[in-house]
Design an enzyme around this catalytic site. Structure first.
Site, PDB file in Angstrom:
ATOM      1  CG  ASP A   1      35.961  93.903   9.876  1.00  0.00           C
ATOM      2  OD1 ASP A   1      36.343  94.153   8.728  1.00  0.00           O
ATOM      3  OD2 ASP A   1      35.559  92.778  10.242  1.00  0.00           O
TER       4      ASP A   1
ATOM      5  CG  ASP B   1      32.824  91.376   5.060  1.00  0.00           C
ATOM      6  OD1 ASP B   1      31.977  90.867   4.321  1.00  0.00           O
ATOM      7  OD2 ASP B   1      33.554  92.337   4.709  1.00  0.00           O
TER       8      ASP B   1
END
EC number: 3.1.3.3
Length: 350
Positions: free
Chosen positions: A150, A152
């Site tokens: 991922d 963020d």
């Protein structure tokens, strides 16, 4: 050696990180009262020894064998508390890894309920601020593999949409929706549409401003660099935006970046995204697409994230890693990293 006299010592202080571990397990017995280890494992200033003639034969069914991994700075007291609270039995020391100027100790262990022990271990590690993992058939660093992360709050320390919103004057409203989505209390696609809509009219220049000061997560460069040295592929699958994912892809020389594209007309954000939204399902599909593209064994795949929309991807990988994650994610992940940088992952690989 009586346990109460050595609980403050670390594993590194008791057993040198340079100790030779053969293919066979080395004797390591830890009880509530004492610690016994095989002759020759101890450091010079830790004169604990076990007579070779009294060392029992270690026999463990391969189908039942699991690995407990802890970092070298873990104290004997913490290790004893961890195995007791997690209902784990240590059968022997199988390996010591020295990676990124840090050591980790791998123990072959057994437990009656691996799923329950894994959750108890995660709770203990979080509470006592240590890193530990209970693994079965972990991917190997020495073989080509794939890591999909991922973006963020995983590869970078911020949520980009929150940073954009703050510059656009709608920070609080967007941050509240972001938090609900990460905790799994709000559908991700729905939350993304709501948040992006609030950015309508913001100048395109805010994207460059956020990208210029984007803080990389500690350990990211070391992790990516080390994996690439061992012929691993590394990519980003993000519910964030291509503007930032592509920036990181170029900066770190990644093998791919998948994210949502903000619509921009006449130099301003329209409050919409173009194309299909990268949600939990798409993230999981990305893992398969990349593993097929690079002809990689599924057993060599790792997915890492912090939010609820990462769970499908993490469950699709051979190893799902929660990084400083929300409680829901921490509960379901195979392993977690709670206090260290991203490069801690290197110690969870064989």
């Amino acid at each position: 050696m009586p346990l109460d006299s050595i609980t403050h010592l670390t594993l590194e202080q008791c057993i040198s990180p340079s100790a030779t571990i053969n293919k066979n397990l080395r004797f390591f017995q830890l009880t509530n009262t004492d610690l016994k280890v095989e002759t020759g494992l101890c450091t010079a200033d830790f004169p604990l020894q076990q007579n070779k003639e009294t060392i029992p034969q270690i026999s463990v069914d391969p189908q039942e064998a699991l690995e407990l991994v802890v970092l070298g700075q873990t104290s004997i007291g913490q290790l004893q508390g961890l195995v007791t609270d997690s209902n784990i039995k240590i059968n022997g020391l199988s390996r010591i890894n020295n990676r990124n100027q840090q050591s980790s100790y791998r123990f072959q262990v057994t437990c009656q309920n691996p799923g329950q022990s894994r959750q108890l271990l995660a709770q203990f590690s979080l509470k006592h601020k240590i890193e530990a993992a209970l693994l079965k058939d972990a991917p190997s660093l020495s073989k080509p593999g794939l890591l999909v992360m991922d973006m963020d709050s995983t590869t970078i320390e911020v949520e980009c949409i929150d940073e954009i919103a703050a510059l656009a004057g709608v920070g609080q409203q967007v941050a509240e929706v972001t938090e609900l989505a990460m905790q799994g209390k709000l559908d991700f696609t729905q939350s993304l549409v709501q948040r992006v809509a609030r950015l309508r009219g913001a100048p395109e220049s805010v994207l460059a401003e956020v990208a210029r000061d984007i803080p990389l997560m500690p350990g990211l460069k070391i992790l990516v660099g080390t994996l690439k040295q061992h012929q691993w592929r590394v990519a980003i699958a993000s519910g964030g935006f291509t503007y930032f994912a592509d920036h990181l892809c170029q900066l770190l020389e990644l093998d791919g970046a998948f994210a949502n594209e903000l619509e921009i007309i006449d130099g301003k954000l329209t409050g919409k995204v173009t194309g299909d939204i990268v949600d939990a399902k798409v993230k999981a599909q990305t893992l398969k697409i990349l593993s097929d593209k690079f002809a990689l064994d599924h057993r060599q795949t790792v997915a890492m994230g912090d939010g609820a929309n990462d769970l499908v991807m993490m469950n699709s990988a051979a190893l799902g890693v929660a990084f400083k994650a929300k409680p829901l994610v921490l509960e379901q992940a195979d392993v977690s990293i709670n206090h260290s940088g991203l490069d801690c992952l290197l110690h969870y690989l064989k």
